[in-house]
Design a protein around this motif. Sequence first.
Motif, short mmCIF file in Angstrom:
data_model
loop_
_atom_site.label_atom_id
_atom_site.label_comp_id
_atom_site.label_asym_id
_atom_site.label_seq_id
_atom_site.Cartn_x
_atom_site.Cartn_y
_atom_site.Cartn_z
N SER A 133 -2.72 -17.40 10.41
CA SER A 133 -2.67 -18.86 10.54
C SER A 133 -3.59 -19.55 9.53
CB SER A 133 -3.07 -19.28 11.96
OG SER A 133 -4.46 -19.08 12.19
N LYS A 134 -4.54 -18.78 8.97
CA LYS A 134 -5.45 -19.32 7.96
C LYS A 134 -5.03 -18.91 6.54
CE LYS A 134 -7.91 -20.88 11.33
NZ LYS A 134 -7.82 -22.33 11.70
N GLY A 135 -3.80 -18.39 6.41
CA GLY A 135 -3.30 -18.02 5.10
C GLY A 135 -3.72 -16.65 4.64
N ILE A 136 -4.19 -15.81 5.55
CA ILE A 136 -4.64 -14.46 5.21
C ILE A 136 -3.53 -13.48 5.60
CG2 ILE A 136 -6.38 -12.68 5.62
CD1 ILE A 136 -8.28 -15.02 6.45
N ARG A 137 -2.97 -12.79 4.63
CA ARG A 137 -1.88 -11.85 4.91
C ARG A 137 -2.45 -10.53 5.42
NH1 ARG A 137 2.64 -9.36 0.68
NH2 ARG A 137 3.77 -8.14 2.26
N CYS A 138 -1.92 -10.05 6.53
CA CYS A 138 -2.41 -8.81 7.14
C CYS A 138 -1.50 -7.64 6.77
CB CYS A 138 -2.46 -8.96 8.66
SG CYS A 138 -3.67 -10.16 9.23
N LEU A 139 -2.10 -6.56 6.29
CA LEU A 139 -1.39 -5.35 5.92
C LEU A 139 -1.95 -4.19 6.74
CD1 LEU A 139 -1.43 -5.84 2.04
CD2 LEU A 139 0.44 -6.36 3.61
N ALA A 140 -1.11 -3.58 7.56
CA ALA A 140 -1.57 -2.48 8.41
C ALA A 140 -0.39 -1.66 8.89
CB ALA A 140 -2.35 -3.03 9.61
N HIS A 141 -0.65 -0.41 9.22
CA HIS A 141 0.38 0.44 9.80
C HIS A 141 0.68 -0.01 11.23
CE1 HIS A 141 0.10 3.14 6.41
NE2 HIS A 141 -1.19 3.37 6.63
N GLY B 175 -8.50 0.01 5.17
CA GLY B 175 -7.99 -0.49 3.90
C GLY B 175 -7.69 0.61 2.90
N THR B 176 -8.59 1.57 2.81
CA THR B 176 -8.42 2.65 1.83
C THR B 176 -7.21 3.51 2.17
OG1 THR B 176 -10.82 2.69 1.51
CG2 THR B 176 -9.57 4.57 0.68
N GLU B 177 -7.07 3.86 3.44
CA GLU B 177 -5.95 4.70 3.84
C GLU B 177 -4.62 3.98 3.65
OE1 GLU B 177 -2.94 6.83 5.83
OE2 GLU B 177 -3.57 4.78 6.36
N TYR B 178 -4.59 2.66 3.88
CA TYR B 178 -3.34 1.91 3.69
C TYR B 178 -2.92 1.91 2.23
CZ TYR B 178 0.16 -1.77 4.07
OH TYR B 178 1.34 -2.47 4.03
N VAL C 27 -8.01 -11.44 -3.47
CA VAL C 27 -9.15 -10.98 -2.68
C VAL C 27 -8.63 -10.08 -1.57
CG1 VAL C 27 -10.99 -11.71 -1.09
CG2 VAL C 27 -10.55 -13.02 -3.19
N HIS C 28 -9.26 -8.92 -1.40
CA HIS C 28 -8.85 -7.95 -0.39
C HIS C 28 -10.02 -7.73 0.58
CE1 HIS C 28 -5.27 -6.68 -2.78
NE2 HIS C 28 -6.03 -7.13 -3.76
N ILE C 29 -9.70 -7.64 1.87
CA ILE C 29 -10.76 -7.56 2.88
C ILE C 29 -10.43 -6.50 3.93
CG2 ILE C 29 -12.10 -8.84 4.60
CD1 ILE C 29 -11.41 -11.39 3.18
N TYR D 291 -6.91 -5.95 5.60
CA TYR D 291 -6.51 -4.61 6.08
C TYR D 291 -7.27 -4.35 7.38
CZ TYR D 291 -5.07 -4.52 1.22
OH TYR D 291 -4.50 -4.84 0.01
N PRO D 292 -6.76 -4.90 8.48
CA PRO D 292 -7.49 -4.79 9.74
C PRO D 292 -7.12 -3.55 10.53
CG PRO D 292 -6.02 -6.74 9.63
CD PRO D 292 -5.59 -5.75 8.59
N ASP D 293 -7.86 -3.36 11.61
CA ASP D 293 -7.54 -2.34 12.59
C ASP D 293 -6.12 -2.61 13.11
OD1 ASP D 293 -7.24 -0.76 14.82
OD2 ASP D 293 -9.16 -1.30 15.72
N PRO D 294 -5.18 -1.66 13.00
CA PRO D 294 -3.80 -1.91 13.43
C PRO D 294 -3.68 -2.38 14.87
CG PRO D 294 -3.90 0.09 12.12
CD PRO D 294 -5.32 -0.34 12.35
#
Length: 458
Positions: free
Chosen positions: A360-368, A438-441, A282-284, A336-339
């Motif tokens: 902390s809730k098991g959600i991996r964050c991916l961002a520049h 998310g799209t740009e990442y 799941v991607h958010i 994919y949050p706001d960096p």
Amino acid sequence: MSDLDPYEYLDEEPEEEATELHPGQSEVYSDLFIEQLMRFAVVVCSRGWGKSYLAAVAAVTAVFELLELDIKVPNKNVYIIAPTYDQVKDIYFPIIFYELGMENHVIKASKDTGRFLFPNNVELRLVSFEAVERLRGKGAYFVVGDEISSWKKGITPKEAWEGIIQPCIVTRWSEERRKKFGARSAGRALIISTPKGYNILYDMFHFQEKDSLWKSYHYDYHSSPFLDPAEIDRIRHTIDPIEFASEYLASFTESGNSVFYCFKRERNVDNTIADFHDTEDVHICIDFNVGLQCSSVFALRGKQMEFLDEFKGHPDTEQLAIAIATRYKGHKIYAYPDPSGKSRKTSAAVGRTDFSILESKGIRCLAHKKAPPIIDSVAAVNRMLYTAAGETHLRVHPRCEGTIKSLERTSWVDKNPDTAAIDKSAGEEHFSDGVRYGTEYLFPVLRGSKPVARGFAF
């Protein structure tokens, strides 16, 4: 009751040349007053179509209907609302008073105040949108909303319609009250305007899809007998295609103000997108904002982003993280949050950041490390929405209403993409901001500082 026929004046022989309704105007007029197919008509039409004349004829017809009623019947009011007072009085007073002959029926009329007083306590009033709050608590048998796309000053058009104008109609002239007083109809409205992008007019145009009391009409310049095709062809060569589409084709979609100009419902909204399967990642996309936390959920299937769900309204990141982890328990979740969330705390305890709360809730964050230039992230989204080769790589399920509206309505400040400044005044940008991150990442377009190209989409 009076023996006046509210439709008789249309057939009277004036002293000079008679002015008749053209076919498009006649269609709307007949549906609204003769056949009574709806109570709320939305007419989207081009410049030069004859909006003001139809609106004036409709308002005067409503006046004659009210003149049939007993003097003791309350709320016998008709309002014409236009963007400014100069517009409403300069356009409508001469049409109503002279061209439609109301000088022969009024007790008193004043261009300065915009008021026409008739027998039996019937009143027609010309109102500017700037003064629309003065109608709060009043009653209206019929209302014209003229050029609603240009209602700007003061409260928003949506607030005006939902909080003032519509209550004036439905609370004072319901179907029950129509029967009680013997009126020809319950309260009605005519919304008539040239479109200017996605706004309340667009929403109203689609009300007919879910409410039988509404009916919409669309007329471009070909429907007007007042416009010379040769002149329009000349204009086509002197203004840009976006403005031409709005002013003469009465088109919503090519407003020239849209950030995500490649988004089109007919190709990007798809109710056949499959839901997540049991083990699918799941991607958010997340836009941090206290009290909103707008988040768009998608499946990444090859090079396709398929949006299936969304979250909105959680008070802080902690509550959002709990909601996401609960709904998608058993799935790997990537955000994919706001960096800026790496260091910023959205109503969080000291020492905790938005990123650390999610993780902390098991959600991996991916961002520049820092947010990419707006023009780069916008270009990435537009390319996913539609390529020059006609390919679509980003689709949205209809249930994601917030994401769809945000992609449609996010606009540039002052309609100028070269400023690379997104207009935040209407609050439409929150979901699309997240989609940009998310799209740009995942699918970056390296454009540096060049302005966003328009090109093929128009």
